[in-house]
Each structure stands twice: as structure tokens, then as C-alpha cells.
Design a protein around this motif. Structure first.
Motif, PDB file in Angstrom:
ATOM      1  N   GLY A 195       0.813  -1.199   0.000  1.00 40.59           N
ATOM      2  CA  GLY A 195       0.000   0.000   0.000  1.00 40.59           C
ATOM      3  C   GLY A 195       0.852   1.256   0.000  1.00 40.59           C
ATOM      4  N   PRO A 196       0.325   2.362  -0.495  1.00 36.89           N
ATOM      5  CA  PRO A 196       1.138   3.572  -0.666  1.00 36.89           C
ATOM      6  C   PRO A 196       1.703   4.130   0.627  1.00 36.89           C
ATOM      7  CG  PRO A 196      -1.202   4.039  -1.034  1.00 36.89           C
ATOM      8  CD  PRO A 196      -1.054   2.551  -0.991  1.00 36.89           C
ATOM      9  N   PHE A 197       0.938   4.115   1.710  1.00 36.65           N
ATOM     10  CA  PHE A 197       1.433   4.738   2.934  1.00 36.65           C
ATOM     11  C   PHE A 197       2.491   3.882   3.620  1.00 36.65           C
ATOM     12  CE2 PHE A 197      -3.041   6.358   2.553  1.00 36.65           C
ATOM     13  CZ  PHE A 197      -2.662   7.552   1.954  1.00 36.65           C
ATOM     14  N   ASP A 198       2.354   2.564   3.515  1.00 40.06           N
ATOM     15  CA  ASP A 198       3.383   1.689   4.051  1.00 40.06           C
ATOM     16  C   ASP A 198       4.663   1.817   3.227  1.00 40.06           C
ATOM     17  OD1 ASP A 198       4.370  -0.209   5.871  1.00 40.06           O
ATOM     18  OD2 ASP A 198       3.910  -1.869   4.498  1.00 40.06           O
ATOM     19  N   CYS A 199       4.518   2.003   1.923  1.00 34.02           N
ATOM     20  CA  CYS A 199       5.701   2.185   1.071  1.00 34.02           C
ATOM     21  C   CYS A 199       6.373   3.530   1.350  1.00 34.02           C
ATOM     22  CB  CYS A 199       5.317   2.061  -0.391  1.00 34.02           C
ATOM     23  SG  CYS A 199       4.931   0.355  -0.887  1.00 34.02           S
ATOM     24  N   ARG A 200       5.584   4.534   1.712  1.00 30.91           N
ATOM     25  CA  ARG A 200       6.180   5.805   2.136  1.00 30.91           C
ATOM     26  C   ARG A 200       7.053   5.571   3.364  1.00 30.91           C
ATOM     27  NH1 ARG A 200       2.088  10.120   4.419  1.00 30.91           N
ATOM     28  NH2 ARG A 200       1.411  10.249   2.227  1.00 30.91           N
ATOM     29  N   ARG A 201       6.527   4.817   4.327  1.00 28.99           N
ATOM     30  CA  ARG A 201       7.305   4.488   5.526  1.00 28.99           C
ATOM     31  C   ARG A 201       8.584   3.751   5.166  1.00 28.99           C
ATOM     32  NH1 ARG A 201       8.788   0.204   7.428  1.00 28.99           N
ATOM     33  NH2 ARG A 201       7.431  -0.952   6.012  1.00 28.99           N
ATOM     34  N   ALA A 202       8.486   2.793   4.239  1.00 26.72           N
ATOM     35  CA  ALA A 202       9.643   1.983   3.879  1.00 26.72           C
ATOM     36  C   ALA A 202      10.747   2.830   3.252  1.00 26.72           C
ATOM     37  CB  ALA A 202       9.216   0.874   2.919  1.00 26.72           C
ATOM     38  N   VAL A 203      10.370   3.781   2.428  1.00 25.90           N
ATOM     39  CA  VAL A 203      11.368   4.671   1.827  1.00 25.90           C
ATOM     40  C   VAL A 203      12.065   5.483   2.917  1.00 25.90           C
ATOM     41  CG1 VAL A 203      11.716   6.680   0.338  1.00 25.90           C
ATOM     42  CG2 VAL A 203      10.212   4.829  -0.408  1.00 25.90           C
ATOM     43  N   ARG A 204      11.287   6.030   3.811  1.00 32.25           N
ATOM     44  CA  ARG A 204      11.868   6.816   4.895  1.00 32.25           C
ATOM     45  C   ARG A 204      12.789   5.966   5.769  1.00 32.25           C
ATOM     46  NH1 ARG A 204       6.322  10.061   6.656  1.00 32.25           N
ATOM     47  NH2 ARG A 204       6.454  11.719   5.062  1.00 32.25           N
ATOM     48  N   GLU A 205      12.395   4.725   5.995  1.00 34.10           N
ATOM     49  CA  GLU A 205      13.228   3.810   6.785  1.00 34.10           C
ATOM     50  C   GLU A 205      14.559   3.555   6.081  1.00 34.10           C
ATOM     51  OE1 GLU A 205      13.177   0.220   9.754  1.00 34.10           O
ATOM     52  OE2 GLU A 205      11.499   1.557   9.366  1.00 34.10           O
ATOM     53  N   ALA A 206      14.508   3.321   4.775  1.00 32.90           N
ATOM     54  CA  ALA A 206      15.745   3.067   4.020  1.00 32.90           C
ATOM     55  C   ALA A 206      16.675   4.267   4.064  1.00 32.90           C
ATOM     56  CB  ALA A 206      15.394   2.715   2.577  1.00 32.90           C
ATOM     57  N   VAL A 207      16.123   5.447   3.905  1.00 35.04           N
ATOM     58  CA  VAL A 207      16.949   6.658   3.935  1.00 35.04           C
ATOM     59  C   VAL A 207      17.526   6.865   5.334  1.00 35.04           C
ATOM     60  CG1 VAL A 207      16.915   9.179   3.704  1.00 35.04           C
ATOM     61  CG2 VAL A 207      15.725   7.745   2.020  1.00 35.04           C
ATOM     62  N   LYS A 208      16.721   6.641   6.344  1.00 37.91           N
ATOM     63  CA  LYS A 208      17.168   6.805   7.732  1.00 37.91           C
ATOM     64  C   LYS A 208      18.422   5.989   8.012  1.00 37.91           C
ATOM     65  CE  LYS A 208      15.788   5.745  12.512  1.00 37.91           C
ATOM     66  NZ  LYS A 208      14.673   5.335  13.397  1.00 37.91           N
ATOM     67  N   TYR A 209      18.480   4.768   7.480  1.00 36.77           N
ATOM     68  CA  TYR A 209      19.581   3.871   7.812  1.00 36.77           C
ATOM     69  C   TYR A 209      20.744   3.936   6.827  1.00 36.77           C
ATOM     70  CZ  TYR A 209      16.934   2.002  11.673  1.00 36.77           C
ATOM     71  OH  TYR A 209      16.256   1.882  12.864  1.00 36.77           O
ATOM     72  N   GLY A 210      20.693   4.873   5.851  1.00 34.49           N
ATOM     73  CA  GLY A 210      21.902   5.100   5.059  1.00 34.49           C
ATOM     74  C   GLY A 210      21.797   5.005   3.560  1.00 34.49           C
ATOM     75  N   ALA A 211      20.614   4.825   2.978  1.00 30.37           N
ATOM     76  CA  ALA A 211      20.495   4.642   1.532  1.00 30.37           C
ATOM     77  C   ALA A 211      20.799   5.919   0.763  1.00 30.37           C
ATOM     78  CB  ALA A 211      19.091   4.157   1.177  1.00 30.37           C
ATOM     79  N   ASP A 212      21.653   5.800  -0.257  1.00 26.80           N
ATOM     80  CA  ASP A 212      21.927   6.913  -1.174  1.00 26.80           C
ATOM     81  C   ASP A 212      20.883   6.986  -2.281  1.00 26.80           C
ATOM     82  OD1 ASP A 212      24.486   7.549   0.029  1.00 26.80           O
ATOM     83  OD2 ASP A 212      25.308   5.797  -1.005  1.00 26.80           O
ATOM     84  N   VAL A 213      20.284   5.845  -2.602  1.00 22.25           N
ATOM     85  CA  VAL A 213      19.319   5.723  -3.686  1.00 22.25           C
ATOM     86  C   VAL A 213      18.313   4.649  -3.264  1.00 22.25           C
ATOM     87  CG1 VAL A 213      20.748   4.012  -4.907  1.00 22.25           C
ATOM     88  CG2 VAL A 213      19.067   5.331  -6.195  1.00 22.25           C
ATOM     89  N   ILE A 214      17.102   4.729  -3.798  1.00 20.79           N
ATOM     90  CA  ILE A 214      16.089   3.729  -3.488  1.00 20.79           C
ATOM     91  C   ILE A 214      15.954   2.779  -4.679  1.00 20.79           C
ATOM     92  CG2 ILE A 214      13.650   3.318  -2.946  1.00 20.79           C
ATOM     93  CD1 ILE A 214      15.270   4.676  -0.703  1.00 20.79           C
ATOM     94  N   LYS A 215      16.051   1.491  -4.397  1.00 20.20           N
ATOM     95  CA  LYS A 215      15.869   0.456  -5.425  1.00 20.20           C
ATOM     96  C   LYS A 215      14.521  -0.217  -5.171  1.00 20.20           C
ATOM     97  CE  LYS A 215      16.506  -3.381  -7.992  1.00 20.20           C
ATOM     98  NZ  LYS A 215      17.483  -4.387  -7.573  1.00 20.20           N
ATOM     99  N   ILE A 216      13.655  -0.219  -6.192  1.00 20.99           N
ATOM    100  CA  ILE A 216      12.359  -0.870  -6.070  1.00 20.99           C
ATOM    101  C   ILE A 216      12.240  -1.992  -7.084  1.00 20.99           C
ATOM    102  CG2 ILE A 216      11.286   1.254  -5.241  1.00 20.99           C
ATOM    103  CD1 ILE A 216       9.932   1.470  -8.025  1.00 20.99           C
ATOM    104  N   THR A 217      11.282  -2.872  -6.851  1.00 23.63           N
ATOM    105  CA  THR A 217      11.023  -3.970  -7.790  1.00 23.63           C
ATOM    106  C   THR A 217       9.606  -3.798  -8.328  1.00 23.63           C
ATOM    107  OG1 THR A 217      10.420  -5.341  -5.888  1.00 23.63           O
ATOM    108  CG2 THR A 217      12.649  -5.580  -6.739  1.00 23.63           C
ATOM    109  N   ALA A 218       9.538  -3.090  -9.450  1.00 24.05           N
ATOM    110  CA  ALA A 218       8.229  -2.798 -10.048  1.00 24.05           C
ATOM    111  C   ALA A 218       7.571  -4.037 -10.631  1.00 24.05           C
ATOM    112  CB  ALA A 218       8.386  -1.733 -11.128  1.00 24.05           C
ATOM    113  N   THR A 219       8.391  -5.023 -11.020  1.00 26.14           N
ATOM    114  CA  THR A 219       7.872  -6.259 -11.609  1.00 26.14           C
ATOM    115  C   THR A 219       8.506  -7.463 -10.937  1.00 26.14           C
ATOM    116  OG1 THR A 219       9.579  -6.647 -13.309  1.00 26.14           O
ATOM    117  CG2 THR A 219       7.831  -5.053 -13.844  1.00 26.14           C
TER     118      THR A 219
END
Length: 434
Positions: A195-219
Motif C-alpha cells: 500500500g502507498p502509505f506503508d511504502c512511504r514508511r519503507a522509503v523513509r526507513e531506508a533513507v534513515k539507515y543510510g540509503a543513497d538511492v532507493i531500489k524498487i522492484t516494479a515487476t
């Protein structure tokens, strides 16, 4: 120490500074027989590159004496070589390699073992002439962030790393699979989302812990040990929320995507790069050009999994059938995107293929119809643009990092010269010379 003595010491230090006492600059002078300073432009013969404290200070015609730049200037003689900027690989997985033992190693190896193996793979990549990489997916993100930082600090040798945090849907490509239920629970990442709001949380979590870029799996993906296919797996509203959140935090988004509907959904949502793009169609090409996203083709991964599916027995039937189908189809769709003028950045998916063989992607790109110059542009100028480092990387120009490689012959005449890089310098430090 008495006050008068303290004042005397301070005065002496100030006097030394005022008198101009300083540490001598570290200067290296390279004599380049043929120099491709700016990929996309014609190379020049007999050039001198001056490097001071790891940065390009000058590029001059002719072979200038090293002594002209200081008594301690070091000369590197590459008069018989083709010299160019260090290459950049925009899609690697530097923590492991696909093999018959890869799954069992998850259980047998400690996180410390994985960290040490990553150092080994990083060094192999650097020795192959790749001075910067984008790591898109890690079994242990914290180890990748630590390796990135250790390389930056000079503790270990390896390419400059732009490290991702992964965001994937439950049960999709990027989630754990092929294990018993309690291990699935143990190894499921906190950045798996629904869901969109949980994915918003996940992005923020990744950035919080050190991500320079976000990698997603669209397919879906080839190497997921499931029969969920390679179609779209992240919903449109999830994709849009991820892009908006990542971009608001100053992070770009790279989307693993095979099927056209997933590619197009990610492009419409505003993704910065499509990884693989195996079934890009006419609509994909239109969206690529409209939004300016890059295609990172990873032809080497396709070639590798096809060969493994045909010659080994460790792949499950689900993986093998996807490997034969997708791997065999990637080149035709890459050709169409290239001919249509889609922006292309170099990427191998190394970790599927063996680390240190990254230059084989260049050979496959050329066989698919890409000119040698365009291949080199994709691995330098375009890659630097994709990671927002155009000001410091991608060309041999004044003010940029001295990331420089050399081959005996010109890859513009024979692209396979990249398979045997003779000289590697990263940020002014020579790490290889044959």
C-alpha cells in the motif's frame, strides 16, 4: 605548562602558518599516448594530465616534463596506451555471486563473512577498471553502507559506492523466498511494504539507515524462486508514493522492471532509471524520452542466466524457465530502445555474473549494435549524470577526481580492449599498472 610558555608555542605556530609553511602537494603527471578526456568527443594524441592531491589540475598538449610541476612530481608513462576516465557500473550486487552454493551460504556464512567477501569483490571490480559503482540490492544493507564508508575513508580499496536501500512488495521480487516459513520471517526486511502509505514508511526507513538511492522492484524477477512471473507487482499508487517520498528526501529511484506494463507504470510515476527493461515497448520509449529516465540494460545478466540455465542444474524449474525466456529476449528490446534514442547508462547486474568481468557488458552492448563511443559514454558521462556526479566524475577535466584507466589498444577500435585494463587510478591513487 605555564601561561607564558603556552603563548610562546601558540605564537610560533601562528608564525609558521603566516610564513607560508605547508605540506607539499602530491603531484602526478601522466603522459597519455591517446587521451579520451571527454567520451563523446574525439580523442587526442600525446597529452599530459596533471593531478594534484587526487584532482585533475591540468590537461595539456604534448608531453610536459614532470619537473615543470614540482621537484617531487611523479611521472606515469602511458605513451603507448589509450587513456580514458574510469568506468562506472550502475547496477552491481557486490555482496555475493550467483552459484550452486549461494543459498546454502546464507545459512553457513556469518554477516562478518559476507562483509569480508564484499571487500574482495569490491577490489576485483576496481582492478577491472570500474572506479565507481551503484550497488542496487544487498543481503545486508548495513554492511554495504559500512563498505561504502570504509572505501571513502581509505581503509580498504574499492570503487566509490553509491548504495541503495531496497523497497519491495510482500511476496514480490526483492522479498525473501525459497525458505521454510520461520526463516522467511527471520530474513524479511523492514522495507518490505504494502500500500502507498506503508511504502512511504519503507522509503523513509531506508533513507534513515543510510540509503543513497532507493531500489524498487516494479515487476517480478528472474531469480525469485517463485512462479509469480515477471509482470507488474507494485501497484501504481505504491509507485507514485515511493517516487514522491524519495525525491522529497533527495534520493533518486531505480526500478527493477521486466514486463512492459511495469516499466511504463514506473516511468509514469517518475522513476529515474529502469533496470533491465527487458520488454520495453513503443510506449516505454515514449515515456523514457518524455521524462528523461535512463535505461540500465544489464545484458550480461541475461547472457549469464541463459548460459547457467542451459549448463547447470542448481536452478529451480521456475527460475530456469524465466531465465531462458527473459534472458533470450533482452537484446532485441535493448536494440529498439538504443535506436530510438533512449538515454542509456552502463550496468551489468554483477553478482549474477562474476565480479571483475564487468567489461563483458560492453562487448554485448556493441554486439547489439551500440557504437564503441556510445558504450564508453554510457559508462562515464551518462553514468555520472545518473548519480548526479557530473561535476566531479565522468571526464578527465580540470577540477574533477582523477579516476583514470588505460588499455594497451583503443576500445574505440576494438571494444574487447576493455576486458584487459592495464592501468587503474582512483582519486589520484594508482591501484594497478601492468
Amino acid at each position: 605548562m605555564k601561561r607564558s610558555l603556552k603563548m610562546a608555542v601558540a605564537a610560533a605556530l601562528l608564525s609558521s602558518v603566516a610564513g607560508g609553511t605547508s605540506i607539499a602537494a602530491d603531484i602526478t603527471v601522466i603522459h597519455a599516448g591517446e587521451l579520451l578526456a571527454v567520451p563523446g568527443k574525439a580523442p587526442k594524441k600525446s597529452q599530459t594530465v596533471v593531478i594534484e592531491d587526487g584532482m585533475i589540475k591540468a590537461v595539456e598538449d604534448g608531453f610536459k616534463a614532470a619537473a615543470d610541476y614540482g621537484d617531487d612530481a611523479k611521472l606515469v608513462d602511458l605513451k603507448d596506451s589509450f587513456v580514458m576516465p574510469g568506468m562506472m557500473d550502475m547496477h552491481v550486487h557486490i555482496q555475493g555471486e550467483l552459484s550452486a552454493n549461494a543459498d546454502s551460504n546464507v545459512l553457513r556464512w556469518s554477516s562478518e563473512d559476507v562483509g569480508m567477501h564484499s571487500v574482495h569483490f569490491a577490489n576485483k571490480t576496481l582492478q577491472a577498471g570500474f572506479t565507481t559503482v551503484r550497488n542496487l540490492g544487498a543481503s545486508s544493507p548495513q554492511h554495504i553502507y559500512a563498505l561504502r564508508d570504509a572505501i571513502k575513508r581509505g581503509w580498504v580499496e574499492g570503487p566509490r559506492i553509491v548504495a541503495s536501500g531496497g523497497v519491495s512488495p510482500t511476496g514480490g521480487h526483492g522479498d525473501v523466498d525459497g525458505m521454510r516459513h520461520d526463516l522467511l520471517e527471520k530474513y524479511t526486511s523492514k522495507t518490505i511494504c504494502d500500500g502507498p502509505f506503508d511504502c512511504r514508511r519503507a522509503v523513509r526507513e531506508a533513507v534513515k539507515y543510510g540509503a543513497d538511492v532507493i531500489k524498487i522492484t516494479a515487476t517480478g524477477g528472474v531469480l525469485s524462486d517463485t512462479n509469480t512471473g515477471t509482470g507488474q507487482q507494485m501497484a501504481d499508487d505504491e509507485l507514485k508514493e515511493i517516487m514522491d517520498t524519495a525525491h522529497s528526501l533527495g534520493r533518486k529511484v531505480a526500478a527493477h522492471a521486466h514486463a512492459a506494463e511495469g516499466i511504463n507504470a514506473a516511468l509514469r510515476a517518475g522513476v529515474d532509471s529502469i533496470e533491465h527493461g527487458s520488454y520495453a515497448d513503443a510506449e516505454s520509449i515514449r515515456l523514457f524520452k518524455k521524462g528523461g529516465a535512463y535505461l540500465v540494460p544489464t545484458l550480461l545478466a541475461g547472457d549469464t542466466v541463459v548460459n547457467m540455465a542451459k549448463t547447470s542444474n542448481f536452478m529451480s524449474e521456475d527460475i530456469k524457465s524465466k531465465a531462458l525466456r527473459v534472458g533470450g529476449d533482452m537484446i532485441d528490446n535493448f536494440q529498439a530502445s538504443y535506436k530510438a534514442g533512449v538515454k542509456i547508462a552502463y550496468g551489468t547486474d554483477s553478482g549474477v555474473s562474476r565480479h571483475g568481468t564487468n567489461a563483458q557488458e560492453a562487448v554485448l552492448m556493441h554486439k547489439a549494435g551500440m557504437t564503441p563511443m556510445d558504450v564508453l559514454v554510457s559508462a562515464t558521462v551518462n553514468a555520472a549524470d545518473l548519480i548526479d556526479m557530473t561535476d566531479s566524475l565522468g571526464t578527465i577535466e580540470v577540477g574533477k577526481h582523477a579516476d583514470i584507466i588505460a588499455t594497451h589498444g583503443s576500445p574505440l577500435e576494438n571494444i574487447e580492449e576493455l576486458l584487459d585494463v592495464d592501468f587503474v587510478m582512483k582519486a589520484g591513487k594508482q591501484v594497478k599498472k601492468q
